[in-house]
Design a protein around this motif. Structure first.
Motif, mmCIF file in Angstrom:
data_model
loop_
_atom_site.group_PDB
_atom_site.id
_atom_site.type_symbol
_atom_site.label_atom_id
_atom_site.label_comp_id
_atom_site.label_asym_id
_atom_site.label_seq_id
_atom_site.Cartn_x
_atom_site.Cartn_y
_atom_site.Cartn_z
ATOM 1 N N ALA A 187 7.271 -24.530 15.080
ATOM 2 C CA ALA A 187 7.802 -24.020 16.338
ATOM 3 C C ALA A 187 7.918 -22.504 16.307
ATOM 4 O O ALA A 187 7.588 -21.816 17.288
ATOM 5 N N ASN A 188 8.377 -21.963 15.183
ATOM 6 C CA ASN A 188 8.516 -20.518 15.058
ATOM 7 C C ASN A 188 7.158 -19.821 15.134
ATOM 8 O O ASN A 188 7.005 -18.800 15.814
ATOM 9 N N GLU A 189 6.169 -20.364 14.442
ATOM 10 C CA GLU A 189 4.855 -19.717 14.424
ATOM 11 C C GLU A 189 4.180 -19.789 15.784
ATOM 12 O O GLU A 189 3.457 -18.863 16.179
ATOM 13 N N LEU A 190 4.404 -20.855 16.507
ATOM 14 C CA LEU A 190 3.855 -20.960 17.857
ATOM 15 C C LEU A 190 4.524 -19.936 18.778
ATOM 16 O O LEU A 190 3.851 -19.246 19.558
ATOM 17 N N ALA A 191 5.848 -19.807 18.670
ATOM 18 C CA ALA A 191 6.578 -18.856 19.509
ATOM 19 C C ALA A 191 6.232 -17.414 19.163
ATOM 20 O O ALA A 191 6.233 -16.536 20.034
ATOM 21 N N GLU A 192 5.937 -17.162 17.871
ATOM 22 C CA GLU A 192 5.668 -15.795 17.406
ATOM 23 C C GLU A 192 4.173 -15.534 17.176
ATOM 24 O O GLU A 192 3.814 -14.607 16.463
ATOM 25 N N ALA A 193 3.314 -16.341 17.790
ATOM 26 C CA ALA A 193 1.874 -16.238 17.532
ATOM 27 C C ALA A 193 1.330 -14.837 17.791
ATOM 28 O O ALA A 193 0.409 -14.384 17.111
ATOM 29 N N GLY A 194 1.889 -14.132 18.768
ATOM 30 C CA GLY A 194 1.413 -12.793 19.092
ATOM 31 C C GLY A 194 2.097 -11.687 18.321
ATOM 32 O O GLY A 194 1.770 -10.507 18.514
ATOM 33 N N THR A 195 3.042 -12.028 17.457
ATOM 34 C CA THR A 195 3.783 -11.026 16.676
ATOM 35 C C THR A 195 3.221 -10.963 15.262
ATOM 36 O O THR A 195 3.323 -11.942 14.515
ATOM 37 N N PRO A 196 2.619 -9.837 14.868
ATOM 38 C CA PRO A 196 2.037 -9.760 13.518
ATOM 39 C C PRO A 196 3.089 -9.971 12.441
ATOM 40 O O PRO A 196 4.232 -9.518 12.565
ATOM 41 N N LEU A 197 2.696 -10.674 11.405
ATOM 42 C CA LEU A 197 3.572 -10.865 10.253
ATOM 43 C C LEU A 197 3.697 -9.562 9.474
ATOM 44 O O LEU A 197 2.746 -8.771 9.410
ATOM 45 N N PRO A 198 4.858 -9.306 8.859
ATOM 46 C CA PRO A 198 4.952 -8.166 7.956
ATOM 47 C C PRO A 198 4.012 -8.354 6.759
ATOM 48 O O PRO A 198 3.670 -9.487 6.395
ATOM 49 N N GLY A 199 3.626 -7.259 6.155
ATOM 50 C CA GLY A 199 2.721 -7.337 5.015
ATOM 51 C C GLY A 199 3.403 -7.852 3.766
ATOM 52 O O GLY A 199 4.590 -7.610 3.531
ATOM 53 N N GLY A 200 2.641 -8.588 2.961
ATOM 54 C CA GLY A 200 3.099 -9.040 1.657
ATOM 55 C C GLY A 200 2.599 -8.116 0.556
ATOM 56 O O GLY A 200 1.996 -7.069 0.838
ATOM 57 N N PRO A 201 2.799 -8.479 -0.700
ATOM 58 C CA PRO A 201 2.467 -7.572 -1.803
ATOM 59 C C PRO A 201 0.978 -7.269 -1.937
ATOM 60 O O PRO A 201 0.605 -6.240 -2.510
ATOM 61 N N PHE A 202 0.094 -8.128 -1.396
ATOM 62 C CA PHE A 202 -1.345 -7.916 -1.564
ATOM 63 C C PHE A 202 -2.021 -7.342 -0.321
ATOM 64 O O PHE A 202 -3.249 -7.224 -0.291
ATOM 65 N N LYS A 203 -1.231 -6.950 0.684
ATOM 66 C CA LYS A 203 -1.834 -6.386 1.891
ATOM 67 C C LYS A 203 -2.669 -5.149 1.580
ATOM 68 O O LYS A 203 -3.817 -5.022 2.032
ATOM 69 N N GLU A 204 -2.115 -4.203 0.828
ATOM 70 C CA GLU A 204 -2.825 -2.950 0.583
ATOM 71 C C GLU A 204 -4.030 -3.147 -0.328
ATOM 72 O O GLU A 204 -5.032 -2.439 -0.204
ATOM 73 N N PHE A 205 -3.962 -4.123 -1.234
ATOM 74 C CA PHE A 205 -5.122 -4.429 -2.062
ATOM 75 C C PHE A 205 -6.256 -4.966 -1.196
ATOM 76 O O PHE A 205 -7.419 -4.563 -1.337
ATOM 77 N N LEU A 206 -5.940 -5.878 -0.263
ATOM 78 C CA LEU A 206 -6.956 -6.382 0.654
ATOM 79 C C LEU A 206 -7.522 -5.241 1.496
ATOM 80 O O LEU A 206 -8.743 -5.187 1.730
ATOM 81 N N ALA A 207 -6.674 -4.331 1.946
ATOM 82 C CA ALA A 207 -7.143 -3.196 2.742
ATOM 83 C C ALA A 207 -8.119 -2.334 1.933
ATOM 84 O O ALA A 207 -9.124 -1.846 2.473
ATOM 85 N N ALA A 208 -7.831 -2.150 0.647
ATOM 86 C CA ALA A 208 -8.733 -1.366 -0.206
ATOM 87 C C ALA A 208 -10.081 -2.064 -0.367
ATOM 88 O O ALA A 208 -11.140 -1.417 -0.364
ATOM 89 N N LEU A 209 -10.066 -3.384 -0.512
ATOM 90 C CA LEU A 209 -11.318 -4.138 -0.578
ATOM 91 C C LEU A 209 -12.095 -4.001 0.725
ATOM 92 O O LEU A 209 -13.330 -3.869 0.733
ATOM 93 N N HIS A 210 -11.385 -4.036 1.839
ATOM 94 C CA HIS A 210 -12.017 -3.896 3.157
ATOM 95 C C HIS A 210 -12.707 -2.538 3.276
ATOM 96 O O HIS A 210 -13.817 -2.444 3.840
ATOM 97 N N ARG A 211 -12.093 -1.487 2.740
ATOM 98 C CA ARG A 211 -12.710 -0.153 2.802
ATOM 99 C C ARG A 211 -14.000 -0.114 1.981
ATOM 100 O O ARG A 211 -14.977 0.530 2.377
ATOM 101 N N ILE A 212 -14.006 -0.804 0.837
ATOM 102 C CA ILE A 212 -15.227 -0.862 0.034
ATOM 103 C C ILE A 212 -16.315 -1.603 0.796
ATOM 104 O O ILE A 212 -17.481 -1.167 0.841
ATOM 105 N N GLN A 213 -15.970 -2.722 1.413
ATOM 106 C CA GLN A 213 -16.951 -3.484 2.183
ATOM 107 C C GLN A 213 -17.579 -2.648 3.288
ATOM 108 O O GLN A 213 -18.763 -2.808 3.607
ATOM 109 N N ALA A 214 -16.791 -1.750 3.883
ATOM 110 C CA ALA A 214 -17.284 -0.936 4.994
ATOM 111 C C ALA A 214 -18.404 0.010 4.575
ATOM 112 O O ALA A 214 -19.127 0.531 5.432
ATOM 113 N N ASP A 215 -18.567 0.242 3.271
ATOM 114 C CA ASP A 215 -19.632 1.110 2.774
ATOM 115 C C ASP A 215 -20.991 0.416 2.755
ATOM 116 O O ASP A 215 -22.008 1.054 2.461
#
Length: 312
Positions: A187-215
């Motif tokens: 119920a909470n996830e349905l109500a908050e579907a449009g609200t981004p979740l806060p980042g967890g400990p691996f958010k910035e690591f995934l972002a760094a991988l994404h930057r490498i992929q962009a090359d």
């Protein structure tokens, strides 16, 4: 002297994650430090066998091959060995042809305190205490677990898979599940579907991988990522919209609704998988290298949780 490259992905790894030090560690635990040191000196010219994270490190360093003058990744050794006993580790690195030139040997002290100075984005270790300290200090970190399977990926492509809640995302939604049950979570996830979740400990690591992929061209990237989560419809929407809000692309997303993750990780060909829950890690490590992320409600002591906890 090697120079630091801005925006480079920096991975810090312990010697026991990189190499098979089970025999040496057994000597340390049964016969003590002096026997361990003597064993390492006597065998310092004998290369160590690869450890669980060795294939991952090979593929990470291979991301530098297209342009050696502009390395995208650096791997740094951080070890509780002394410089003296660490000589065998560096000899093994040289024998294996790994381009690892920086290291910290702490002589038994915690190694995580050097992560900030090295600019590390990720810390991998077999020492759960060091990993917990790194997580508490705000780093992406995981305990490398003994594994009976290794991911093969597609050719030389590096494939990294992540759980969602308490890994890429914070544990705010998982906490609702644990404390109030599946219906309240849905119920909470349905109500908050449009609200981004806060980042967890691996958010910035995934972002760094994404930057490498962009090359690289999208159809020729040497790196592929996947979200493999116990979420299912309708809670999938919030996860997708969160990644969209972060402007991070993830190549594959599997919403398993509680099914065991191991067979899907094998099918994906993950070189490593990160999850916060020990049960999921146990399923995964039969098939692929696995890192346990000691973060969030699933890793809190039972006394700190309400009596109404629902096990996942």
């Amino acid at each position: 002297m090697t120079q630091q490259v801005p925006d480079k992905l920096v991975i810090a790894i312990s010697s026991r994650a990189l190499f098979d030090l089970d025999e040496s560690h057994h000597i340390y635990e049964t016969d003590g430090l002096a026997a361990y040191c003597a064993h390492q000196r006597a065998h310092e010219s004998v290369p160590l066998a690869p450890g669980v994270a060795f294939p991952l490190v090979q593929k990470l360093l291979a991301l530098n091959t297209p342009d050696p003058q502009r390395p995208r990744v650096e791997v740094i050794l951080v070890s509780r060995n002394s410089a003296d006993t660490g000589l065998r580790i560096f000899n093994s690195i040289r024998h294996s042809g790994l381009d690892i030139v920086r290291a910290a040997f702490t002589g038994g002290a915690s190694s995580q305190r050097y992560l900030a100075a090295f600019g590390a984005h990720l810390f991998l270790s077999a020492d759960a205490g060091d990993v917990r300290a790194a997580i508490d200090a705000g780093y992406a970190a995981a305990t490398i677990l003994p594994s009976s399977g290794q991911g093969e990926g597609a050719g030389g492509q590096l494939r990294i898979a992540f759980d969602g809640d308490a890994v890429l995302f914070s544990d705010v939604s998982e906490r609702i599940y644990k404390q109030r049950g599946l219906a309240a979570f849905a119920a909470n996830e349905l109500a908050e579907a449009g609200t981004p979740l806060p980042g967890g400990p691996f958010k910035e690591f995934l972002a760094a991988l994404h930057r490498i992929q962009a090359d690289f061209p999208q159809d020729a990237a040497p790196l592929r990522t996947a979200l493999i989560t116990a979420r299912s419809a309708p809670s999938h929407e919030r996860a997708i919209r969160t990644l969209r809000a972060w402007n991070i692309n993830i190549d594959e997303a599997l919403f398993l609704g509680g099914m065991p993750k191991g067979p899907f990780l094998k099918a994906f060909g993950a070189d490593i998988f990160f999850d916060d829950q020990q049960g999921h890690c146990d399923s995964a490590r039969v098939h692929v290298a696995t890192g346990h992320v000691p973060y969030g409600v699933a890793n809190e002591a039972p006394a700190s949780l309400p009596f109404s906890v629902v096990s996942q």
